[in-house]
Write an enzyme that holds these catalytic residues in place. Structure first.
Site, mmCIF file in Angstrom:
data_model
loop_
_atom_site.group_PDB
_atom_site.id
_atom_site.type_symbol
_atom_site.label_atom_id
_atom_site.label_comp_id
_atom_site.label_asym_id
_atom_site.label_seq_id
_atom_site.Cartn_x
_atom_site.Cartn_y
_atom_site.Cartn_z
ATOM 1 N N CYS A 2 -7.584 -1.649 14.251
ATOM 2 C CA CYS A 2 -8.457 -0.895 13.364
ATOM 3 C C CYS A 2 -8.822 0.438 13.979
ATOM 4 O O CYS A 2 -8.502 0.726 15.138
ATOM 5 C CB CYS A 2 -9.714 -1.694 13.029
ATOM 6 S SG CYS A 2 -10.760 -2.058 14.443
ATOM 7 N N GLY A 3 -9.509 1.245 13.179
ATOM 8 C CA GLY A 3 -10.110 2.467 13.666
ATOM 9 C C GLY A 3 -11.592 2.211 13.838
ATOM 10 O O GLY A 3 -12.258 1.719 12.922
#
Length: 598
Positions: A2-3
């Site tokens: 993910c970011g």
């Protein structure tokens, strides 16, 4: 994967997301986005957490993930070992459950030390009012930081706004994990990071703070934690043994097949086959189900040049991916400029030998995207088809024009490479971005058709050259300083791989909502290679294409590879010919003005 991003403010001043950074984060995690804010009034601090998830395993789990007692975890990683995670479980959930049981710093460090796989994380420990963050031992996941206008920002990716940003954004050094006592920071009205370093078992060489001080945000300080706590290194130390005096009366053997007749050599090769095969297996299995009707689309792709590193990954991936599933081979080429026709006498033309690479620029057969990596890539795919004829290998020809390069460098790539800013970062960053996007053409029935890779997992061969002496600088160092100098060079390579390569490559590949995976940097693979004496991994007295990465070349031959096993190393910027598009007088270490101006 993910970011992730966290804003920490010690004052009541307004704390807001940078919209440009937020958009970059969302592209990393297109499947789910969520924000959480934590505010304390006495003493005051505020934390804004934002996470954007690319769903890879178990049930889709939104992040930031918060437990019943208020602990918050943002996990940009994969647990491939160390902690038990079943195929149906989500590793973020498993990890938060383990961290939530830890009442002390030593407990948290013990959990993180046990994880095998790449990670970057931010963890808010509510009871202690402590903020933890950091990257794995190799720095395989990006994490950046800056401190500006009284706000600390931690984020997977930033935005290149202007040249002045050079002094603001830095990569978080992958020397350990960091902690902030939020109550103490608020009372002192300043940020001090406690670092908990990686150390080998039985070692007392804690990293010096001054080695990372240049990367610490302005206005902040960093100290080694007063308790003397540390993380346990997931890999063993490098074998620094030197060979006994070699009898030079016997010429070295450069025939790979002949070397494989040696029982000891075969044992070394088979051991590496086993550990590397398991590393690939962990990275290509238990992937998310593809949408209905897409069973014939690949889940795994490989950054593919046809060289020994990517060929071995392809052969081993073939072992662990169902035969009915295709594998995408992503091959990038930057458009060549046709050379002007020059008068040449018949006499001179007869003297000039014709080679496959010379034919690329022959005016009569000029093909603008037949760069060296395209030629070796096609040859490599033919070898793979012979080894595994039932597999559908999608050889994706990704062709990039100067116009497209200029546009997308300015719009996207400059922000992803940042804060790295050299000519080499530009070349590699652009090449990897276009390759991992996976948009090109494939050949079917003698004709080409548009193709876009659906694979969320991208295998890359980074780590092979660094451990097995694949670069020309290794040969130079061996020539000047022998095995002792070569060992020192290889030790330095892994020590700096997080700052030179991995953060940048993670940011670039993840921009497409895909995840980079590095089998050659699997902890078991690195430990195995570290345990071997250097002369078993490389023999730089032998010619290029044989002595460099010798053990890997022997492994390739053992797996049935032919010409690809003895291809000399060609750097991506030269093999893809992106370096030919720009100013030939530039040095790789020069600041790249194209990244500053877009």
């Amino acid at each position: 994967m993910c970011g992730i991003s966290c804003l920490l403010s010690l004052s009541p001043a307004c704390c807001e997301w940078d919209t440009r950074v937020y958009e970059h984060l969302k592209r990393r995690g297109p499947d789910c986005s969520h924000d959480i804010t934590v505010t304390s009034s006495s003493p005051f601090y505020q934390c804004l957490f934002s996470a954007h998830v690319l769903h890879m395993r178990g049930v889709l789990t939104p992040q930031p993930l918060q437990d019943s007692t208020g602990n918050i975890l943002m996990w940009n990683g994969e647990i491939f070992g160390g902690l038990p995670v079943t195929a149906t479980e989500n590793d973020t959930v498993v990890l938060l459950q383990r961290l939530s049981t830890c009442g002390s710093a030593s407990g948290i460090l013990s959990v993180l030390s046990s994880v095998r796989g790449p990670w970057g994380f931010v963890y808010y420990q509510k009871a202690a009012e402590y903020l933890w963050f950091g990257r794995d031992f190799f720095g395989r996941r990006s994490l950046l930081w800056k401190f500006e206008a009284g706000i600390l920002t931690l984020t997977s990716v930033a935005a290149n706004l202007c040249q002045s940003d050079e002094s603001v954004w830095h990569e978080v050094p992958a020397v350990g994990v960091y902690g902030v006592d939020l109550r103490a920071a608020s009372r002192a009205d300043r940020l001090t990071f406690e670092v908990y370093p990686w150390t080998c078992t039985g070692a007392d060489d804690l990293p010096k703070v001054d080695t990372i001080s240049e990367s610490v945000p302005n206005g902040c300080t960093v100290v080694v934690n007063q308790s003397g706590l540390s993380l346990t290194s997931p890999v063993c130390r490098l074998n620094v043994a030197l060979p006994e005096l070699i009898n030079h009366s016997q010429p070295p053997v450069d025939d790979l097949d002949h070397l494989l007749t040696n029982t000891e050599v075969m044992d070394d090769v088979d051991s590496l086959v086993h550990v590397l095969s398991q590393a690939v297996r962990r990275r290509v299995q238990a992937l998310p189900l593809v949408p209905d009707g897409d069973d014939d689309r690949a889940s795994v792709a490989i950054l593919f040049s046809g060289g020994i590193d990517s060929m071995i990954l392809a052969v081993l991936a073939d072992r662990h991916i169902p035969a009915e599933k295709p594998i995408d081979l992503l091959n990038v080429a930057f458009k060549l400029q046709e050379k002007k026709k020059q008068k040449q006498s018949v006499k001179n033309s007869k003297k000039k030998p014709v080679t496959a690479e010379a034919d690329v620029t022959d005016p009569g057969t000029f093909r603008p995207f037949d760069v060296p990596d395209r030629i070796t890539g096609k040859a490599g795919m033919k070898e793979l088809q012979q080894i595994s004829p039932e597999r559908r290998w999608n050889f994706v020809e990704i062709n990039v024009t100067p116009e497209e390069l200029k546009t997308l460098r300015g719009e996207r790539i400059t922000h992803l490479v940042w804060p790295l800013d050299t000519v080499l970062d530009d070349s590699i960053g652009c090449a990897v971005w276009f390759a991992s996007r996976g948009s090109g053409v494939i050949m079917e029935g003698g004709e080409t058709r548009p193709f876009s890779s659906s694979a969320k997992v991208i295998l890359t061969g980074i780590g092979a050259d660094e451990q097995l002496a694949g670069y020309s600088r290794h040969r130079v160092r061996f020539k000047t300083s022998g095995h002792q100098g070569l060992i020192q060079e290889l030790d330095m390579e892994l020590g700096r791989i997080s700052s030179r390569n991995l953060g940048r490559d993670d940011r670039v590949i993840s921009d497409h909502g895909k995840e980079a995976r590095f089998p050659y940097l699997d902890e078991d693979v690195v430990s195995h290679l570290n345990s071997l004496p250097v002369w078993k991994k490389a023999d730089l007295s032998l010619p290029r294409g044989v002595g460099d990465k010798l053990l890997l070349r022997l492994l390739g031959r053992r797996l049935g590879l032919a010409e690809s096993a003895v291809l000399p190393k060609r750097a991506m910027q030269f093999g893809s010919r992106i370096a030919k598009m720009e100013d030939g007088r530039e040095k790789a270490s020069d600041k790249c003005t194209r990244l500053l101006t877009g």
